[in-house]
Design a protein around this motif. Sequence first.
Motif, PDB file in Angstrom:
ATOM      1  N   LEU A   1       0.854  -1.191   0.000  1.00  0.00           N
ATOM      2  CA  LEU A   1       0.000   0.000   0.000  1.00  0.00           C
ATOM      3  C   LEU A   1       0.887   1.237   0.000  1.00  0.00           C
ATOM      4  CD1 LEU A   1      -2.668  -0.916   2.704  1.00  0.00           C
ATOM      5  CD2 LEU A   1      -2.712  -1.332   0.242  1.00  0.00           C
TER       6      LEU A   1
ATOM      7  N   SER B   1      -1.439  -5.198   2.449  1.00  0.00           N
ATOM      8  CA  SER B   1      -2.801  -5.676   2.706  1.00  0.00           C
ATOM      9  C   SER B   1      -3.013  -7.039   2.072  1.00  0.00           C
ATOM     10  CB  SER B   1      -3.819  -4.680   2.147  1.00  0.00           C
ATOM     11  OG  SER B   1      -3.777  -4.701   0.736  1.00  0.00           O
TER      12      SER B   1
ATOM     13  N   ILE C   1      -4.697  -5.551   7.221  1.00  0.00           N
ATOM     14  CA  ILE C   1      -3.672  -4.551   6.913  1.00  0.00           C
ATOM     15  C   ILE C   1      -2.575  -4.639   7.961  1.00  0.00           C
ATOM     16  CG2 ILE C   1      -3.195  -2.064   6.904  1.00  0.00           C
ATOM     17  CD1 ILE C   1      -5.670  -1.587   5.414  1.00  0.00           C
TER      18      ILE C   1
ATOM     19  N   TRP D   1      -2.759   5.561   4.912  1.00  0.00           N
ATOM     20  CA  TRP D   1      -2.607   4.675   3.777  1.00  0.00           C
ATOM     21  C   TRP D   1      -3.913   4.616   3.016  1.00  0.00           C
ATOM     22  CZ3 TRP D   1      -2.620   3.009   8.777  1.00  0.00           C
ATOM     23  CH2 TRP D   1      -3.723   2.241   9.170  1.00  0.00           C
TER      24      TRP D   1
ATOM     25  N   LYS E   1      -6.921   2.892   1.198  1.00  0.00           N
ATOM     26  CA  LYS E   1      -7.660   1.635   1.279  1.00  0.00           C
ATOM     27  C   LYS E   1      -7.606   0.932  -0.079  1.00  0.00           C
ATOM     28  CE  LYS E   1     -12.341   0.249   2.452  1.00  0.00           C
ATOM     29  NZ  LYS E   1     -13.630   0.750   2.915  1.00  0.00           N
ATOM     30  N   PRO E   2      -7.166  -0.325  -0.100  1.00  0.00           N
ATOM     31  CA  PRO E   2      -7.059  -0.996  -1.396  1.00  0.00           C
ATOM     32  C   PRO E   2      -8.437  -1.216  -2.019  1.00  0.00           C
ATOM     33  CG  PRO E   2      -6.591  -2.521   0.397  1.00  0.00           C
ATOM     34  CD  PRO E   2      -6.790  -1.180   1.018  1.00  0.00           C
TER      35      PRO E   2
END
Length: 548
Positions: A502, A514, A523, A538, A540-541
Amino acid sequence: MAMLLQLIFALSAFIGLGSAISDALAAEFGYPAGVDVWCGKAYRATNSSFEPGGWLDMPALSHTPLLDLSIRPRTNLYLSVEEYASVIIDAPISYMDGHAFVNGSFNKQDNLTSPFDTLFIDVSVVESGLDLISGQNITINTTNNELGFFLSGLTARLEPYELVITGASGDGAQFYTATTQLYYIPARTDGGSVTKIDNLYGGLLVQDYLSNSTAWTPLFPYTFYVSWDGWLELSIDNLRVFKDKGYNIIHIVPNAGLANEAFDFDELDEFLDVMDEIELWLMFDMRWTYKNLTSVEMQVNRLKARKSMLLYYTGDEPDGQVDALNATKITYDLIKSLDPWHPVSLCLNCLNYYFEEYTLGADIIMTDPYPIAVNTSWSTQYDTVCNTTYGCCGCDDCDGNFEDVPNRLDLYSQYQDILNLPKKPLWGVPQAFGNETFWARYPTPEEEVVMNMLFVNHGAKGIAMWDYPTEPDLANVTSALSKVLTSNTVSSFLLGSFHAQLSVDGLPRVDAASWIVGSQLLISVVNKNYVESPMANWKKPSGAVTGN
Ligand SMILES: *[C@@H]1O[C@H](CO)[C@@H](O)[C@H](O)[C@H]1NC(C)=O
Ligand SMILES: *[C@@H]1O[C@H](CO)[C@@H](O)[C@H](O)[C@H]1NC(C)=O
Ligand SMILES: *[C@@H]1O[C@H](CO)[C@@H](O)[C@H](O)[C@H]1NC(C)=O
Ligand SMILES: *[C@@H]1O[C@H](CO)[C@@H](O)[C@H](O)[C@H]1NC(C)=O
Ligand SMILES: *[C@@H]1O[C@H](CO)[C@@H](O)[C@H](O)[C@H]1NC(C)=O
Ligand SMILES: *[C@@H]1O[C@H](CO)[C@@H](O)[C@H](O)[C@H]1NC(C)=O
Ligand SMILES: *[C@@H]1O[C@H](CO)[C@@H](O)[C@H](O)[C@H]1NC(C)=O
Ligand SMILES: *[C@@H]1O[C@H](CO)[C@@H](O)[C@H](O)[C@H]1NC(C)=O
Ligand SMILES: *[C@@H]1O[C@H](CO)[C@@H](O)[C@H](O)[C@H]1NC(C)=O
Ligand SMILES: *[C@@H]1O[C@H](CO)[C@@H](O)[C@H](O)[C@H]1NC(C)=O
Ligand SMILES: *[C@@H]1O[C@H](CO)[C@@H](O)[C@H](O)[C@H]1NC(C)=O
Ligand SMILES: *[C@@H]1O[C@H](CO)[C@@H](O)[C@H](O)[C@H]1NC(C)=O
């Protein structure tokens, strides 16, 4: 005296004591005779620098797109009792590997050219022509496509089956092919265990023999290299002490001081009986003897039917030691012929030294960059500079900071891309020692966790720290961490999905990764700064629905 001798042997794993290679081997590598080397580098002040060789470079990239078709079995072996297997097929567009790709397929029906977006594939057994998969298709530029087939047309045996995949464009004008080996081997009849490698996510799969389970369960191995003669051997109760701390496997370092440079095997058997009983998995180390095939054969035959047997370990830093380039593979082939049911691992020490040759002899590749309290530009042991062609500083081509850990793991992953080989799992060897030779002090508990988690964030599928016993506070903190990493909750992410790096802003030197399984997200955020840093953000994927 005996103790002292053993200590020197143990240390020689790091500092290249007595690492002169034979004149014949030196000649093969193109080195002057009689020069002590580590990672192919002269390191004594009395010797001068020369080119070590064995460096793997990025290849020149293609200017036009290539299609890199590949195939591998989902797990490294299947047993005769299994009816069903699957293969993983990758068809990425690459500029490094593969064959020419033109984005067009001509249709004779209407004389129109359409995009080449689908590859029509067949998979068959080379020796018999048996079709395992036919008339299927794979979307161009996708990876990790899993297709299953029944094993009923094959007979289980020790030798692998060669499989071939062919892929073609709709008009048949563009054609690709690749091969792989499928191990479909007899189930055990001697009560011994079987360890599989998941070739998709890289984890080990085991069967919980205490409950007679036939299910394959992912195992995240978390352990230390444990001194046999310095600790474990002193009390059989130490096995339970070790397991109770939360370590789920044990890597026992053999005794170099014995005549056989291994174990008193009758004594070891008593320990193995207890390990079988409590399901403490064994990583069996043959570091001092792995090049002696007589010895390897004897040891493998003694160990292979153990229930707690998990995997073998052959070369300990064979690249650092500059062992013959074929040594790890010769031993690997012997082990496989005696025991095809358990994987083989080894640990490399150098940054970039004959990676391809040494890793040919392993299913699992470990790496041990030790960056804490070490001077990586000036050798405190040999009073010389260290650089890419000279010197031994304890951490090969390192910077002496946390970044050495992710850099090393990322590079080993990249080397496998360059070599275009199916990716072997990487395991990390965090530093849990110090106050000796190159390393001025032990890591702190915080540093220990940072190193462990940097390995995990960068895709390590197992951890074995050097070494045990360690400082009490390091034993404490890694005991706590073991309970997290080996829990089903966490290991189901680490071994059931791909890690993604990330991007982090707000603060430099924060490493975040993640893992996504279903609708759940794990995470891990690691702060490499030596101060508390609550300010990092960071992203969020994508694909993450809920956090936990
Ligand atoms: C390397 O150093 C050793 C002493 O450590 C010396 O005996 C030997 O002659 C040197 N060899 C070369 C080629 O410089
Ligand atoms: C396709 O092209 C060929 C050769 O030019 C021609 O003979 C044929 O009639 C064409 N077919 C169609 C459907 O246009
Ligand atoms: C092929 O061309 C189509 C249409 O232009 C495009 O959508 C597709 O992304 C291209 N595929 C590749 C692999 O270049
Ligand atoms: C690819 O295979 C799928 C599943 O068999 C099928 O539904 C689809 O129509 C195929 N696509 C092409 C372009 O043949
Ligand atoms: C192929 O996939 C990669 C990774 O998903 C992507 O970055 C790239 O743009 C794709 N290439 C083409 C030609 O579609
Ligand atoms: C597992 O199988 C063995 C041998 O058949 C049996 O003795 C044992 O009780 C079984 N254990 C469990 C937990 O079912
Ligand atoms: C190889 O191992 C065997 C068995 O332990 C031993 O007898 C023999 O001396 C060893 N050979 C060498 C060259 O060390
Ligand atoms: C392995 O390499 C060594 C040294 O390079 C060589 O002497 C030996 O013949 C090789 N062995 C095999 C089986 O290729
Ligand atoms: C390494 O040692 C050299 C020479 O003693 C010294 O100048 C340098 O500051 C040291 N570096 C570190 C990181 O300790
Ligand atoms: C490494 O250091 C040695 C000794 O000072 C020197 O001869 C050599 O040129 C250096 N190598 C590189 C790549 O800088
Ligand atoms: C470091 O090692 C030395 C020599 O082995 C020992 O005397 C000393 O107590 C150790 N220091 C620490 C902090 O462990
Ligand atoms: C280790 O943990 C135990 C139990 O939590 C604690 O009592 C002990 O003080 C700790 N030891 C060190 C050296 O941190």
